[in-house]
Motif scaffolding. Structure first.
Motif, PDB file in Angstrom:
ATOM      1  N   GLN A  12      50.102 -27.180 -34.513  1.00 20.66           N
ATOM      2  CA  GLN A  12      50.515 -28.260 -35.404  1.00 20.66           C
ATOM      3  C   GLN A  12      50.519 -29.549 -34.579  1.00 20.66           C
ATOM      4  O   GLN A  12      51.445 -29.803 -33.815  1.00 20.66           O
ATOM      5  N   TYR A  13      49.460 -30.347 -34.716  1.00 17.12           N
ATOM      6  CA  TYR A  13      49.268 -31.483 -33.826  1.00 17.12           C
ATOM      7  C   TYR A  13      49.625 -32.814 -34.477  1.00 17.12           C
ATOM      8  O   TYR A  13      49.415 -33.011 -35.675  1.00 17.12           O
ATOM      9  N   LYS A  14      50.163 -33.711 -33.652  1.00 12.93           N
ATOM     10  CA  LYS A  14      50.412 -35.076 -34.095  1.00 12.93           C
ATOM     11  C   LYS A  14      49.099 -35.846 -34.088  1.00 12.93           C
ATOM     12  O   LYS A  14      48.120 -35.434 -33.473  1.00 12.93           O
ATOM     13  N   LYS A  15      49.106 -36.998 -34.741  1.00 13.38           N
ATOM     14  CA  LYS A  15      47.892 -37.817 -34.773  1.00 13.38           C
ATOM     15  C   LYS A  15      47.693 -38.608 -33.490  1.00 13.38           C
ATOM     16  O   LYS A  15      46.571 -39.023 -33.178  1.00 13.38           O
ATOM     17  N   VAL A  16      48.786 -38.824 -32.769  1.00 10.84           N
ATOM     18  CA  VAL A  16      48.675 -39.592 -31.533  1.00 10.84           C
ATOM     19  C   VAL A  16      49.674 -39.059 -30.508  1.00 10.84           C
ATOM     20  O   VAL A  16      50.810 -38.718 -30.839  1.00 10.84           O
ATOM     21  N   TYR A  17      49.190 -38.965 -29.248  1.00 10.46           N
ATOM     22  CA  TYR A  17      50.022 -38.508 -28.143  1.00 10.46           C
ATOM     23  C   TYR A  17      49.985 -39.545 -27.024  1.00 10.46           C
ATOM     24  O   TYR A  17      48.954 -40.171 -26.772  1.00 10.46           O
ATOM     25  N   LEU A  18      51.122 -39.691 -26.344  1.00  7.52           N
ATOM     26  CA  LEU A  18      51.188 -40.518 -25.144  1.00  7.52           C
ATOM     27  C   LEU A  18      51.781 -39.673 -24.030  1.00  7.52           C
ATOM     28  O   LEU A  18      52.924 -39.230 -24.110  1.00  7.52           O
ATOM     29  N   LEU A  19      50.979 -39.429 -22.977  1.00  6.68           N
ATOM     30  CA  LEU A  19      51.439 -38.723 -21.789  1.00  6.68           C
ATOM     31  C   LEU A  19      51.566 -39.774 -20.682  1.00  6.68           C
ATOM     32  O   LEU A  19      50.574 -40.416 -20.334  1.00  6.68           O
ATOM     33  N   TYR A  20      52.761 -39.934 -20.138  1.00  7.65           N
ATOM     34  CA  TYR A  20      52.945 -41.012 -19.164  1.00  7.65           C
ATOM     35  C   TYR A  20      53.948 -40.619 -18.084  1.00  7.65           C
ATOM     36  O   TYR A  20      54.701 -39.655 -18.227  1.00  7.65           O
ATOM     37  N   GLY A  21      53.915 -41.380 -16.986  1.00 11.52           N
ATOM     38  CA  GLY A  21      54.845 -41.151 -15.890  1.00 11.52           C
ATOM     39  C   GLY A  21      54.123 -41.005 -14.559  1.00 11.52           C
ATOM     40  O   GLY A  21      52.895 -40.915 -14.502  1.00 11.52           O
ATOM     41  N   PRO A  22      54.880 -40.958 -13.468  1.00 13.95           N
ATOM     42  CA  PRO A  22      54.287 -40.951 -12.126  1.00 13.95           C
ATOM     43  C   PRO A  22      53.819 -39.587 -11.630  1.00 13.95           C
ATOM     44  O   PRO A  22      53.102 -39.515 -10.634  1.00 13.95           O
ATOM     45  N   GLU A  23      54.212 -38.486 -12.307  1.00 13.04           N
ATOM     46  CA  GLU A  23      53.838 -37.158 -11.826  1.00 13.04           C
ATOM     47  C   GLU A  23      52.449 -36.767 -12.350  1.00 13.04           C
ATOM     48  O   GLU A  23      52.307 -36.187 -13.424  1.00 13.04           O
ATOM     49  N   ASP A  24      51.427 -37.116 -11.576  1.00 13.38           N
ATOM     50  CA  ASP A  24      50.036 -36.934 -12.002  1.00 13.38           C
ATOM     51  C   ASP A  24      49.643 -35.468 -12.176  1.00 13.38           C
ATOM     52  O   ASP A  24      48.842 -35.137 -13.041  1.00 13.38           O
TER      53      ASP A  24
END
Length: 333
Positions: A12-24
């Protein structure tokens, strides 16, 4: 991360995702998990990736409006494009009316949580932060890998390993792979193995330099500096890291005076408790005033370097000379 895992598990997927932060390391891992779940071999023609700054917003929107070929989904990946730091007005407006077949994934290191873009993604999609992991989380992660490989390690040696690597999970993973190969055929990883295999990071060498300065071992401190220069480390980077070490010493000293325990110090400074212990072993040699003056001195020296009054390479030498001198420092016995 749990919400992202649930989306993948339930499909069940969202239309938009944001993955962020310093842990690459974790960010890349979950980016790939999401892409693998969304894109099959037959869907590869419906996947578009943009990377880097200065992307054409109209082109991104036009591709988003293009119906997928022989599939019910189109995926657009915006990888470190800076959209979450700039205005990106066209894309912000587009986020509010994405077509049902489209999934947009943003991957960024830094974001402005006050921006309209961030708030729109929060409302219409999912934001997932990947911060630097704390000591206990890293230890559990490493122990899990070692258990699968049939390896054992003491808590003390585990802390030494993390002292060598720092908190960067990608670096830990790389050093752990070397360590496992080196100890093949043995079930216990020892302190000798760690010292033989794991490369000490520059921050550890800088810390050793500060310790040498605090102990008035000027020659040792200078030799550590020259070793770093021989390894092609830029003098200005060494200067910044040296300044940071003195700043952390000052913070630890102030927290000590306010009655904080080691764990509280770790929480407030963002350091692991065993790293705080290393700083405590140094700061008792300085008064609060001495450390404050050192922090101010580094700030002024940085300004002098930037205005051309001082040479960057010579500046580090001067600071080492100054703070390893019996005359210029009032150490406590």
């Amino acid at each position: 991360m749990k919400s992202l895992i649930e989306d993948i598990k339930n499909k069940q997927y969202k239309k938009v995702y944001l993955l962020y932060g310093p842990e690459d390391y974790l960010k890349r891992k979950y980016k790939l998990k999401l892409l693998e779940a969304l894109i099959t071999k037959n869907d590869i023609m419906n996947f578009i990736r943009f990377e880097g700054n200065d992307q054409n917003e109209e082109e991104i929107i036009d591709l988003g409006e293009t119906m997928p070929f022989f599939s019910n989904r189109r995926v657009i990946l915006l990888d470190h494009t800076g959209c979450l730091k700039g205005k990106s007005d066209l894309i912000v407006n587009y986020m509010t009316s994405l077509p049902d077949y489209l999934v947009i994934i943003f991957v960024e290191e830094e974001v402005d949580k006050r921006s309209r873009m961030f708030k729109v993604i929060q409302k219409h999609g999912r934001t997932v932060e990947f911060p630097v992991q704390n000591e206990e989380t890293l230890i559990r992660w490493v122990l899990g890998i070692l258990k699968k490989e049939g390896k054992k390690i003491t808590r003390r040696d585990m802390e030494l390993f993390l002292e060598q690597t720092g908190t960067d999970m990608e670096l830990i993973d790389r050093e752990l792979e070397k360590l496992l190969a080196y100890t093949m055929g043995r079930d216990v990883i020892s302190v000798t193995d760690i010292k033989e295999v794991c490369k000490a990071q520059i921050t550890n060498q800088i810390f050793d330099m500060v310790r040498a300065v605090s102990e008035k071992q000027r020659e040792k401190a200078l030799n550590l500096y020259y070793d770093l220069l021989a390894l092609k480390e830029p003098p200005m980077r060494i200067f910044y890291l040296l300044a940071r070490q003195f700043n952390l010493c000052f913070q630890i000293k102030k927290l000590q005076e306010s009655g904080c325990d080691q764990r509280s110090m770790a929480s407030r400074t963002g350091l692991a408790p065993f790293v705080v212990k290393k700083y405590i072993s140094i700061v008792w040699k300085y008064s609060t005033e001495e450390l404050y003056n050192a922090v101010e001195d580094f700030a002024q020296t940085e300004a002098d370097i930037k205005t051309g009054r001082l040479n960057d390479m010579l500046s580090v030498e001067l600071m080492i000379f100054k703070y390893s001198s019996q005359e210029n420092s009032r150490m406590k016995c």
